[in-house]
Design an enzyme around this catalytic site. Structure first.
Site, PDB file in Angstrom:
ATOM      1  CB  CYS A   2      -0.936   0.009   1.197  1.00  0.00           C
ATOM      2  SG  CYS A   2      -1.928  -1.471   1.314  1.00  0.00           S
TER       3      CYS A   2
ATOM      4  CG  HIS B  12      -6.387   2.017   0.786  1.00  0.00           C
ATOM      5  ND1 HIS B  12      -5.243   2.518   0.209  1.00  0.00           N
ATOM      6  CD2 HIS B  12      -5.963   1.100   1.704  1.00  0.00           C
ATOM      7  CE1 HIS B  12      -4.187   1.943   0.744  1.00  0.00           C
ATOM      8  NE2 HIS B  12      -4.586   1.073   1.642  1.00  0.00           N
TER       9      HIS B  12
HETATM   10  N1  COA Z   1     -16.795   1.513   4.748  1.00  0.00           N
HETATM   11  C1  COA Z   1     -18.110   1.832   4.702  1.00  0.00           C
HETATM   12  N2  COA Z   1     -18.997   1.174   3.935  1.00  0.00           N
HETATM   13  C2  COA Z   1     -18.540   0.174   3.169  1.00  0.00           C
HETATM   14  C3  COA Z   1     -17.171  -0.193   3.157  1.00  0.00           C
HETATM   15  C4  COA Z   1     -16.290   0.524   3.991  1.00  0.00           C
HETATM   16  N3  COA Z   1     -14.997   0.227   4.023  1.00  0.00           N
HETATM   17  N4  COA Z   1     -17.010  -1.213   2.303  1.00  0.00           N
HETATM   18  C5  COA Z   1     -18.230  -1.476   1.779  1.00  0.00           C
HETATM   19  N5  COA Z   1     -19.139  -0.646   2.303  1.00  0.00           N
HETATM   20  C6  COA Z   1     -20.583  -0.616   2.075  1.00  0.00           C
HETATM   21  C7  COA Z   1     -20.961  -0.740   0.617  1.00  0.00           C
HETATM   22  O1  COA Z   1     -21.087   0.523   0.008  1.00  0.00           O
HETATM   23  C8  COA Z   1     -22.293  -1.452   0.709  1.00  0.00           C
HETATM   24  O2  COA Z   1     -23.266  -0.514   1.114  1.00  0.00           O
HETATM   25  P1  COA Z   1     -24.798  -0.624   0.615  1.00  0.00           P
HETATM   26  O3  COA Z   1     -25.276  -1.942   1.118  1.00  0.00           O
HETATM   27  O4  COA Z   1     -25.468   0.545   1.254  1.00  0.00           O
HETATM   28  O5  COA Z   1     -24.737  -0.551  -0.879  1.00  0.00           O
HETATM   29  C9  COA Z   1     -22.093  -2.396   1.885  1.00  0.00           C
HETATM   30  O6  COA Z   1     -21.079  -1.793   2.691  1.00  0.00           O
HETATM   31  C10 COA Z   1     -21.648  -3.789   1.482  1.00  0.00           C
HETATM   32  O7  COA Z   1     -20.585  -3.644   0.534  1.00  0.00           O
HETATM   33  P2  COA Z   1     -19.670  -4.859   0.123  1.00  0.00           P
HETATM   34  O8  COA Z   1     -18.774  -4.407  -0.986  1.00  0.00           O
HETATM   35  O9  COA Z   1     -20.515  -6.073  -0.098  1.00  0.00           O
HETATM   36  O10 COA Z   1     -18.794  -5.066   1.441  1.00  0.00           O
HETATM   37  P3  COA Z   1     -17.881  -6.274   1.792  1.00  0.00           P
HETATM   38  O11 COA Z   1     -18.418  -6.901   3.031  1.00  0.00           O
HETATM   39  O12 COA Z   1     -17.659  -7.150   0.606  1.00  0.00           O
HETATM   40  O13 COA Z   1     -16.479  -5.546   2.129  1.00  0.00           O
HETATM   41  C11 COA Z   1     -14.885  -4.879   3.764  1.00  0.00           C
HETATM   42  C12 COA Z   1     -16.340  -4.769   3.270  1.00  0.00           C
HETATM   43  C13 COA Z   1     -14.716  -3.983   4.961  1.00  0.00           C
HETATM   44  C14 COA Z   1     -14.590  -6.343   4.143  1.00  0.00           C
HETATM   45  C15 COA Z   1     -13.938  -4.437   2.594  1.00  0.00           C
HETATM   46  O14 COA Z   1     -14.222  -3.102   2.256  1.00  0.00           O
HETATM   47  C16 COA Z   1     -12.485  -4.564   2.986  1.00  0.00           C
HETATM   48  O15 COA Z   1     -11.924  -5.653   2.925  1.00  0.00           O
HETATM   49  N6  COA Z   1     -11.835  -3.458   3.368  1.00  0.00           N
HETATM   50  C17 COA Z   1     -10.422  -3.477   3.776  1.00  0.00           C
HETATM   51  C18 COA Z   1      -9.528  -3.362   2.570  1.00  0.00           C
HETATM   52  C19 COA Z   1      -8.093  -3.537   2.964  1.00  0.00           C
HETATM   53  O16 COA Z   1      -7.757  -4.392   3.754  1.00  0.00           O
HETATM   54  N7  COA Z   1      -7.219  -2.740   2.366  1.00  0.00           N
HETATM   55  C20 COA Z   1      -5.814  -2.801   2.642  1.00  0.00           C
HETATM   56  C21 COA Z   1      -5.542  -2.126   3.917  1.00  0.00           C
HETATM   57  S1  COA Z   1      -3.921  -2.408   4.502  1.00  0.00           S
END
Ligand code: COA
Length: 425
Positions: free
Chosen positions: A98, A372
């Protein structure tokens, strides 16, 4: 023999940023990362006050974590040189998880400072949303130690959850402390037209209420934003204590910066940003460290950057820090010396890092709200600093003279950290 780390390093000549641009961050099905990069490149071109001919660019440094896995496309930098019409310029891909484009920036700075080039393009790209979350999670986990950590079941939300629980245990922070960071970053992101989640938590709540009513269901009742964030259904746990609104999202996006030697900066820009500090450090993987509540690599990178710039944490007016999870922002504000160890969460709770606070942090919305796209995020932080320091940040503009700003970009759990300091003269 382990030689001691040099106390103070200097660039051989000064370097300035004279252009900065980014694509919108978000989920863009059917649009490739190269097209997103063209958006960023075009915005960067337009931001160069006195104009320039892209053919003047002598080399490219592109941050990209894993287009190989995410898009089935390796060798990204040469592809982008071709797509922007810059072949046969040397094009180098930089991969540090990242921190890829933060490190690409440092490579671009070193290339100009060395005298090899006068005009360099630095950028970053990532296109993550074509895959299901489980596969993205596995791809991201390759940035950890796959020999020891992945077999133990760790994912990135899990790593930062471990840091968060250690931090709570050490200093008495609560889940509410983390929620305050998310609230603040969504407030800022709501004012950023490039943000993936450009909505305050209040606006998210209102949308959910309207959605329920439209489906003929009872409207959810939340007393306030914190009640919403504490509601398991609205804000589910991803890896306790990190909930959905503590996590940065999965994102597509691209960023581009134009770097030149300081002596020619005014030929390009009426208000260049001078790079006065640059620091980078590495560390062991998380399982092999003495502490979970600080990133030693970030502390070392910050020390190197401060020493090079001849300034201290107190002098920094605004900062974009690596808030891949809310706990990461709190730890960053301590590693950078903005607040003492164990006090970062209190600073967040007291609003010191808000736009109106004494140390505004992540005015762009941060990775949490802006998005991100991992390989693009480090250079994206510079885009915000560029706008803020030039007074071009619109509704989220921080008041006062912003003469010194800092960016802090982390790879993995802190195996890489890179810090830059910029001056507006
Ligand atoms: N913050 C707020 N809302 C989020 C979000 C986040 N990070 N990620 C997704 N959403 C929302 C979507 O917009 C969707 O909303 P809606 O139902 O109103 O349309 C809902 O949550 C579900 O989205 P979805 O894409 O199915 O979520 P998910 O469960 O597949 O993924 C996480 C959610 C948190 C697991 C994913 O964003 C993630 O893995 N984030 C971390 C990424 C990471 O690790 N990056 C590297 C860092 S070192």
């Amino acid at each position: 023999m382990n030689r001691p780390i040099k106390n103070s390093r200097k660039l051989s000549r000064d370097v300035a940023i004279v252009g900065a641009g980014m694509s919108k961050f978000g989920a863009f099905p059917g649009i490739s990362s190269r097209d997103l990069f063209l958006d960023a490149f075009q915005e960067m071109r337009l931001s160069v006050d006195r104009g320039f001919d892209p053919r003047e660019i002598e080399a490219l440094y592109i941050g990209n974590f894993s287009s190989d896995i995410f898009e089935g496309q390796g060798h990204t930098a040469a592809i982008l040189a071709d797509w922007t019409g810059l072949t046969p310029r040397p094009a180098t891909r930089v991969e540090d998880a990242c921190a890829s484009s933060g490190v690409a920036l440092r490579q671009g700075i070193l290339a100009v400072a060395s005298g090899l080039y006068d005009i360099v393009l630095v950028g970053g790209i990532e296109k993550m949303t074509d895959m299901p979350t489980s596969q993205v999670t596995d791809a991201l986990a390759t940035a950890s130690d796959t020999l020891y950590e992945v077999p133990a079941g760790f994912t990135f939300p899990g790593f930062y959850a471990a840091m968060a629980t250690a931090y709570m245990h050490a200093y008495g922070a609560s889940v509410e402390s983390f929620m305050r960071v998310g609230l603040k970053n969504h407030e800022n992101g709501a004012l950023n037209e490039k943000a993936q989640f450009g909505a305050t938590i209040r606006q998210v709540m209102d949308k959910k209420i309207a959605g329920a009513l439209a489906k003929g269901r009872p409207a959810p009742q939340w007393e306030d934003e914190l009640a919403f964030l504490k509601d398991e259904r609205a804000n589910p746990v991803i890896a306790w204590p990190m909930r959905l609104f503590d996590c940065s999202p999965i994102s597509d996006g691209a960023t581009a910066l134009l770097l030149v030697s300081a002596e020619i900066a005014r030929n390009f820009s009426e208000a260049p940003l001078y790079v006065v500090g640059s620091g980078q450090a590495s560390d062991a993987a998380l399982h092999d460290r003495d502490t979970l509540t600080a990133l030693c690599s970030a502390q070392l990178a910050a020390r190197e950057a401060y020493q090079m710039a001849g300034v201290s944490a107190r002098d920094i007016k605004i900062a974009e820090v690596h808030d891949c999870f809310t706990i990461a922002e709190i730890i960053a504000t301590e590693d950078l010396g903005f607040f003492p160890a164990g006090q970062g969460y209190r600073a967040a709770e007291e609003g010191l890092t808000s736009r109106q606070g004494s140390k505004p942090v992540n005015t762009s919305g941060g990775l949490k709200s802006k998005g991100h796209p991992v390989g693009a995020s480090g250079a994206g932080q510079v885009v915000e600093v560029w706008k803020q320091m030039r007074g071009e940040a619109g509704a989220r503009q921080v008041a006062g003279t912003l003469d010194l700003a800092l960016t802090h970009n982390v790879g993995g759990t802190g195996q890489t950290s890179v810090v830059h300091i910029f001056e507006r003269r």
